[in-house]
Design an enzyme around this catalytic site. Structure first.
Site, PDB file in Angstrom:
ATOM      1  N   LYS A 145       2.434  -1.930  -8.272  1.00 56.67           N
ATOM      2  CA  LYS A 145       3.743  -1.946  -8.674  1.00 56.67           C
ATOM      3  C   LYS A 145       4.898  -2.681  -7.597  1.00 56.67           C
ATOM      4  O   LYS A 145       5.608  -3.400  -8.307  1.00 56.67           O
ATOM      5  CB  LYS A 145       4.238  -0.439  -8.596  1.00 56.67           C
ATOM      6  CG  LYS A 145       5.585  -0.308  -9.364  1.00 56.67           C
ATOM      7  CD  LYS A 145       5.460  -0.305 -10.703  1.00 56.67           C
ATOM      8  CE  LYS A 145       6.806  -0.081 -11.424  1.00 56.67           C
ATOM      9  NZ  LYS A 145       6.999  -0.904 -12.784  1.00 56.67           N
ATOM     10  N   ASN A 160       1.308  -0.255   5.792  1.00 56.31           N
ATOM     11  CA  ASN A 160       1.463  -1.158   4.559  1.00 56.31           C
ATOM     12  C   ASN A 160       2.094  -2.189   5.027  1.00 56.31           C
ATOM     13  O   ASN A 160       3.597  -2.185   5.796  1.00 56.31           O
ATOM     14  CB  ASN A 160       2.347  -0.138   3.861  1.00 56.31           C
ATOM     15  CG  ASN A 160       3.073  -1.044   2.610  1.00 56.31           C
ATOM     16  OD1 ASN A 160       2.458  -2.147   2.158  1.00 56.31           O
ATOM     17  ND2 ASN A 160       4.391  -0.376   2.366  1.00 56.31           N
ATOM     18  N   GLY A 161       1.742  -3.527   4.881  1.00 55.63           N
ATOM     19  CA  GLY A 161       2.109  -4.576   5.309  1.00 55.63           C
ATOM     20  C   GLY A 161       1.253  -5.700   5.696  1.00 55.63           C
ATOM     21  O   GLY A 161      -0.113  -5.508   5.547  1.00 55.63           O
ATOM     22  N   CYS A 166       0.682  -1.007  -0.122  1.00 61.10           N
ATOM     23  CA  CYS A 166      -0.005   0.184   0.016  1.00 61.10           C
ATOM     24  C   CYS A 166       0.933   1.196  -0.150  1.00 61.10           C
ATOM     25  O   CYS A 166       2.130   0.978   0.214  1.00 61.10           O
ATOM     26  CB  CYS A 166      -0.735  -0.093   1.307  1.00 61.10           C
ATOM     27  SG  CYS A 166      -1.825  -1.600   1.468  1.00 61.10           S
ATOM     28  N   ARG A 187       1.205   1.804  -5.856  1.00 62.56           N
ATOM     29  CA  ARG A 187       1.588   0.641  -4.939  1.00 62.56           C
ATOM     30  C   ARG A 187       0.408  -0.173  -4.613  1.00 62.56           C
ATOM     31  O   ARG A 187       0.154  -0.981  -3.825  1.00 62.56           O
ATOM     32  CB  ARG A 187       2.238   1.401  -3.661  1.00 62.56           C
ATOM     33  CG  ARG A 187       3.400   2.017  -3.918  1.00 62.56           C
ATOM     34  CD  ARG A 187       3.908   2.683  -2.601  1.00 62.56           C
ATOM     35  NE  ARG A 187       4.268   1.697  -1.613  1.00 62.56           N
ATOM     36  CZ  ARG A 187       5.354   1.068  -1.452  1.00 62.56           C
ATOM     37  NH1 ARG A 187       6.305   1.239  -2.415  1.00 62.56           N
ATOM     38  NH2 ARG A 187       5.611  -0.090  -0.522  1.00 62.56           N
ATOM     39  N   HIS A 222       4.674 -29.579 -28.819  1.00 61.40           N
ATOM     40  CA  HIS A 222       4.147 -30.371 -27.858  1.00 61.40           C
ATOM     41  C   HIS A 222       3.066 -30.107 -26.979  1.00 61.40           C
ATOM     42  O   HIS A 222       2.964 -30.144 -26.071  1.00 61.40           O
ATOM     43  CB  HIS A 222       5.512 -30.311 -27.022  1.00 61.40           C
ATOM     44  CG  HIS A 222       6.793 -30.893 -27.543  1.00 61.40           C
ATOM     45  ND1 HIS A 222       7.057 -32.071 -27.729  1.00 61.40           N
ATOM     46  CD2 HIS A 222       7.722 -30.052 -27.823  1.00 61.40           C
ATOM     47  CE1 HIS A 222       7.932 -32.502 -28.575  1.00 61.40           C
ATOM     48  NE2 HIS A 222       8.598 -31.163 -28.497  1.00 61.40           N
ATOM     49  N   LYS A 267       3.228  -8.791 -20.637  1.00 64.62           N
ATOM     50  CA  LYS A 267       2.845  -7.461 -20.830  1.00 64.62           C
ATOM     51  C   LYS A 267       1.454  -7.421 -21.326  1.00 64.62           C
ATOM     52  O   LYS A 267       0.574  -6.675 -20.881  1.00 64.62           O
ATOM     53  CB  LYS A 267       3.887  -6.865 -21.989  1.00 64.62           C
ATOM     54  CG  LYS A 267       4.981  -6.068 -21.368  1.00 64.62           C
ATOM     55  CD  LYS A 267       5.065  -5.188 -20.411  1.00 64.62           C
ATOM     56  CE  LYS A 267       4.974  -5.705 -19.115  1.00 64.62           C
ATOM     57  NZ  LYS A 267       6.263  -5.940 -18.440  1.00 64.62           N
ATOM     58  N   GLU A 277      -1.105  -8.496 -18.659  1.00 64.81           N
ATOM     59  CA  GLU A 277      -1.428  -7.790 -17.296  1.00 64.81           C
ATOM     60  C   GLU A 277      -1.935  -6.413 -17.570  1.00 64.81           C
ATOM     61  O   GLU A 277      -2.651  -5.961 -16.718  1.00 64.81           O
ATOM     62  CB  GLU A 277      -0.121  -7.529 -16.531  1.00 64.81           C
ATOM     63  CG  GLU A 277       0.982  -6.760 -17.300  1.00 64.81           C
ATOM     64  CD  GLU A 277       2.180  -6.627 -16.349  1.00 64.81           C
ATOM     65  OE1 GLU A 277       2.130  -6.477 -15.035  1.00 64.81           O
ATOM     66  OE2 GLU A 277       3.315  -6.190 -16.643  1.00 64.81           O
ATOM     67  N   TRP A 323      -3.770  -1.775  -1.497  1.00 62.87           N
ATOM     68  CA  TRP A 323      -4.073  -2.956  -2.107  1.00 62.87           C
ATOM     69  C   TRP A 323      -4.231  -4.085  -1.027  1.00 62.87           C
ATOM     70  O   TRP A 323      -3.376  -4.254  -0.375  1.00 62.87           O
ATOM     71  CB  TRP A 323      -2.525  -3.285  -2.623  1.00 62.87           C
ATOM     72  CG  TRP A 323      -2.609  -4.442  -3.627  1.00 62.87           C
ATOM     73  CD1 TRP A 323      -2.893  -4.180  -5.142  1.00 62.87           C
ATOM     74  CD2 TRP A 323      -2.272  -5.767  -3.469  1.00 62.87           C
ATOM     75  NE1 TRP A 323      -2.932  -5.706  -5.466  1.00 62.87           N
ATOM     76  CE2 TRP A 323      -2.421  -6.599  -4.667  1.00 62.87           C
ATOM     77  CE3 TRP A 323      -1.686  -6.463  -2.287  1.00 62.87           C
ATOM     78  CZ2 TRP A 323      -2.187  -7.936  -4.516  1.00 62.87           C
ATOM     79  CZ3 TRP A 323      -1.577  -7.737  -2.166  1.00 62.87           C
ATOM     80  CH2 TRP A 323      -1.806  -8.555  -3.480  1.00 62.87           C
ATOM     81  N   GLU A 338       8.131 -12.555 -21.993  1.00 61.79           N
ATOM     82  CA  GLU A 338       8.045 -11.143 -21.236  1.00 61.79           C
ATOM     83  C   GLU A 338       6.675 -10.387 -22.168  1.00 61.79           C
ATOM     84  O   GLU A 338       5.837  -9.781 -21.547  1.00 61.79           O
ATOM     85  CB  GLU A 338       9.234 -10.310 -21.285  1.00 61.79           C
ATOM     86  CG  GLU A 338       9.113  -8.955 -21.201  1.00 61.79           C
ATOM     87  CD  GLU A 338       8.491  -8.425 -19.915  1.00 61.79           C
ATOM     88  OE1 GLU A 338       8.343  -9.188 -18.961  1.00 61.79           O
ATOM     89  OE2 GLU A 338       8.174  -7.139 -19.550  1.00 61.79           O
TER      90      GLU A 338
HETATM   91  O1  M6R Z   1      10.310  -4.670  -8.514  1.00 59.60           O
HETATM   92  P1  M6R Z   1      10.429  -5.802  -9.007  1.00 59.60           P
HETATM   93  O2  M6R Z   1      11.186  -5.947 -10.359  1.00 59.60           O
HETATM   94  O3  M6R Z   1      10.953  -6.998  -7.901  1.00 59.60           O
HETATM   95  O4  M6R Z   1       9.039  -6.538  -9.211  1.00 59.60           O
HETATM   96  C1  M6R Z   1       8.870  -7.868  -9.668  1.00 59.60           C
HETATM   97  C2  M6R Z   1       7.539  -8.081 -10.243  1.00 59.60           C
HETATM   98  O5  M6R Z   1       6.476  -7.895  -9.444  1.00 59.60           O
HETATM   99  C3  M6R Z   1       7.394  -7.144 -11.574  1.00 59.60           C
HETATM  100  O6  M6R Z   1       8.194  -7.270 -12.581  1.00 59.60           O
HETATM  101  C4  M6R Z   1       5.801  -7.344 -12.092  1.00 59.60           C
HETATM  102  O7  M6R Z   1       6.009  -8.807 -12.882  1.00 59.60           O
HETATM  103  C5  M6R Z   1       5.209  -6.398 -13.167  1.00 59.60           C
HETATM  104  N1  M6R Z   1       3.988  -5.981 -13.142  1.00 59.60           N
HETATM  105  C6  M6R Z   1       5.568  -6.917 -14.612  1.00 59.60           C
HETATM  106  O8  M6R Z   1       5.390  -5.931 -15.689  1.00 59.60           O
END
Ligand code: M6R
Length: 617
Positions: free
Chosen positions: A612, A101-102, A2, A27, A513, A494, A497, A75, A490
């Site tokens: 994030k 936050n936690g 958060c 966050r 396969h 993208k 998400e 969050w 990747e």
């Molecule tokens: O801050 P970090 O690189 O440790 O974060 C890792 C993942 O949470 C982050 O890469 C996440 O998968 C992104 N939303 C991908 O776009």
């Protein structure tokens, strides 16, 4: 994960807190709340939804006056996102307010104990339990807020960054940290203070910040130096004031519609910043101080284990290919969340490289702690300066990508690969596993990457036109081989998400396969088919798809003829060495996902259910 903010001083707290929350929305953004103290009373307002919803609500709910306040953007962990579960939470008496936050893991047993003492609860959160525990300690022990927070926190298990206000002591806010980040912005002559999960909410007010370490707390009091103490034994800590390097421009959209687009376009500069002062191509030198200072360790390492999550894990996979190819060091890439719980074999001869944009990812942090406890040397590749992971490592190097605010990681990925490729090249040179001619060639190639990324960005409108054709797809496949297999993963991440289209990345040869069964005339398949490596093999894979009527969007090298004839669409990238090609092939995939998501009217910068930094496991 958060975001928390707070202000204490002489200014109007409301706009400072609201702007701060908006900057911290990356966050978490499922609910938001604010508490303001007007000199007499605590006024608070909270709501499900974004900070903009909170702004509307505040206008109807409360008088937004006061020069002390705390705020929160959430969050959800304990309790669904709704008004009641939103922060701040007040104690039973209504005197104390908290933002958190936690996660408090033992909240249930504490709650039962508090209920037996007559406490009642309005929400389902662990945070409301914590504020009542603090109140109970304060009353039972007859102590001031700071002491009560210290005693209460020594009874909880979990992670937290908290800011607590006590209306009976309205010239101070008490903050504490374990696992989740917290920064204190220090105003001129200690006349005002800003509290936040990172420094972005207060950079226009002060460049001086204190970052609390784990198990530290601070009493932030107007007119007084910040008193930092250890939670465990209440001992004094000599806290350092850091000078912030951030500026406002870096955290604003700068004319782009979304942070994600801005960050995609920033990649030429971000990559240049990653190798600034480290890559001297003409002289044939690569110098990364964290690596130079530990060269012996790297040269003697029997194995490198890379731990990371999400996009950073994908960067780790690219690095595996590059390290093994260039420096001939065996590499294993692990999801941090699996590694930390699976009793891995780690020895003192292992080097663990932890990759994290935010430097706050809970699983990666825990993986580092585990590796360190087994005697491995831990090297961090982080973007956020001073982040928890950056501080926890034995050594490391920053990517210097600048703030990444869009939840979908873009420039973090390419700068992580840039830094890791530089490291692999430097090690290859030191180990003699690469000829001097190849080494020189790669250095020159590396220097040209930002220019080539710019060239790819110039064909954005062509990528947008392709996006338009596939925006209604429900499934999508991404294929790549070798260095570009992780890029396929990747690309798929993208797309899913930010556009909520189901997508999967596969090594191209694995298609037969299983995934080949999915292919029909409605299925878009994005294939990375540059003219290096196993080009002929990938051409065969494309043909296999075409025979099943799949729609092919191919990323090819400029001037390609073979794939052009078979594919439905081709996106051309400049000629590049295969090992560095992920730095270019990634760009069209980022743009494709971005445009599809925008056309589907998705919230690109704040996709549903995501945040994030994932500071909970
Ligand atoms: O801050 P970090 O690189 O440790 O974060 C890792 C993942 O949470 C982050 O890469 C996440 O998968 C992104 N939303 C991908 O776009």
């Amino acid at each position: 994960m958060c975001g928390i903010t707070g202000y204490i001083g002489n200014r109007d707290a409301y706009p400072i807190i609201i702007n701060g929350l908006q900057r911290l929305e990356y966050r978490g953004y499922d609910s938001a709340g604010i508490m303001l103290f007007d000199g007499q009373e605590i006024n608070f307002s909270k709501t499900k939804g974004k900070v903009s919803n909170l702004q509307e609500k505040v206008e109807n709910d409360i008088s937004a006056s006061g020069s002390i306040g705390i705020g929160h953007t959430r969050w959800a962990t304990h309790g669904i996102p709704n008004d009641l579960n939103s922060h701040p939470h007040l104690s039973q008496s209504g005197d104390l307010a908290i933002v958190h936050n936690g996660i408090i893991e033992n909240y249930d047993s504490i709650k039962k104990e508090l209920i037996s003492r007559g406490y009642t609860f309005k929400s389902d959160t662990d945070t409301e339990v914590l504020i009542n525990l603090i109140e109970e300690v304060k009353n039972q022990e007859n102590v001031m807020l700071g002491k009560a927070v210290q005693i209460a926190l020594s009874q909880v298990i979990g992670a937290y960054a908290i800011a607590v206000f006590d209306k009976t002591k309205p010239d101070e806010i008490v903050v504490a940290k374990l696992g989740s980040p917290i920064a204190i912005g220090v105003g001129k002559n200690f006349e005002e203070f800003f509290i936040a999960s990172d420094a972005s909410p207060f950079i226009e007010y002060t460049k001086d910040a204190i970052y609390l370490e784990d198990e530290e707390m601070a009493i932030v009091k107007i007119g007084r130096e910040v008193a930092v103490r250890k939670i465990i034994d209440d001992s004094n800590v000599d806290a350092k004031i850091h000078e912030l390097q951030l500026n406002l421009e870096q955290i604003e959209k700068g004319g782009y519609d979304h942070f994600m687009l801005k960050e995609i376009y920033e990649q030429p500069k971000a990559i240049t910043d990653t190798f600034r002062g480290r890559l001297l191509a003409k002289e044939g030198i690569i110098k990364i101080s964290g690596l130079e200072n530990n060269m012996k360790k790297f040269l003697n390492a029997e194995r490198i284990i890379i731990v990371a999550c999400g996009t950073s894990w994908h960067a780790g996979l690219v690095a595996e290919y590059i390290f093994e190819d260039f420096a001939r060091i065996p590499v294993e890439v692990e999801y941090a969340s699996e590694f930390r719980y699976r009793n891995p074999i780690i020895t003192e001869k292992d080097i663990v490289i932890a990759i994290s944009q935010s430097g706050e990812t809970a699983d990666t942090l825990a993986a580092i702690k585990l590796a360190k406890s087994k005697g491995a040397f831990v090297f961090g590749v982080c973007n956020v300066v001073g982040s928890s992971i950056a501080r926890e490592n034995d050594s490391g190097a920053y990517t210097h990508a600048g703030p990444e605010i869009g939840v979908a990681s873009t420039k973090a990925f390419t700068t992580q690969i840039t830094l890791l490729a530089l490291m692999a090249l430097r090690l290859a040179r030191a180990k003699g596993t690469m000829t001097s001619a190849s080494y020189r060639l790669y250095l020159q190639e590396m220097e040209l990457i930002p220019k080539k990324v710019k060239q790819v960005l110039e064909i954005d409108s062509q990528i947008k036109a392709i996006a338009k054709k596939y925006l209604l797809s429900t499934n999508c496949l991404y294929l790549g081989r070798g260095f570009n297999f992780p890029v396929a993963l990747e690309g798929a991440l993208k797309l899913k998400e930010i556009s909520y289209i189901h997508a999967e990345g596969y090594p191209a040869a694995e298609m037969k396969h299983g995934p080949i069964a999915l292919i029909d005339d409605r299925m878009p398949i994005i294939v990375i088919a540059i003219n290096k490596g196993h080009y002929e093999k990938i051409v065969s894979n494309i043909q296999e798809i075409k025979s099943r009527k799949g729609k092919i969007i191919a990323i090819v090298t400029e001037g390609d003829v073979t794939v052009k004839e078979i594919a439905d669409h081709v996106i051309e990238i400049p000629e590049v060495e295969e090992a560095l090609s992920p730095l270019l092939t990634t760009i069209p995939l980022q743009l494709l996902s971005y445009h599809i998501a925008v056309m589907r009217d998705c919230n690109v910068d704040q996709p549903r259910n995501l945040a994030k930094s994932v500071t909970v496991e």
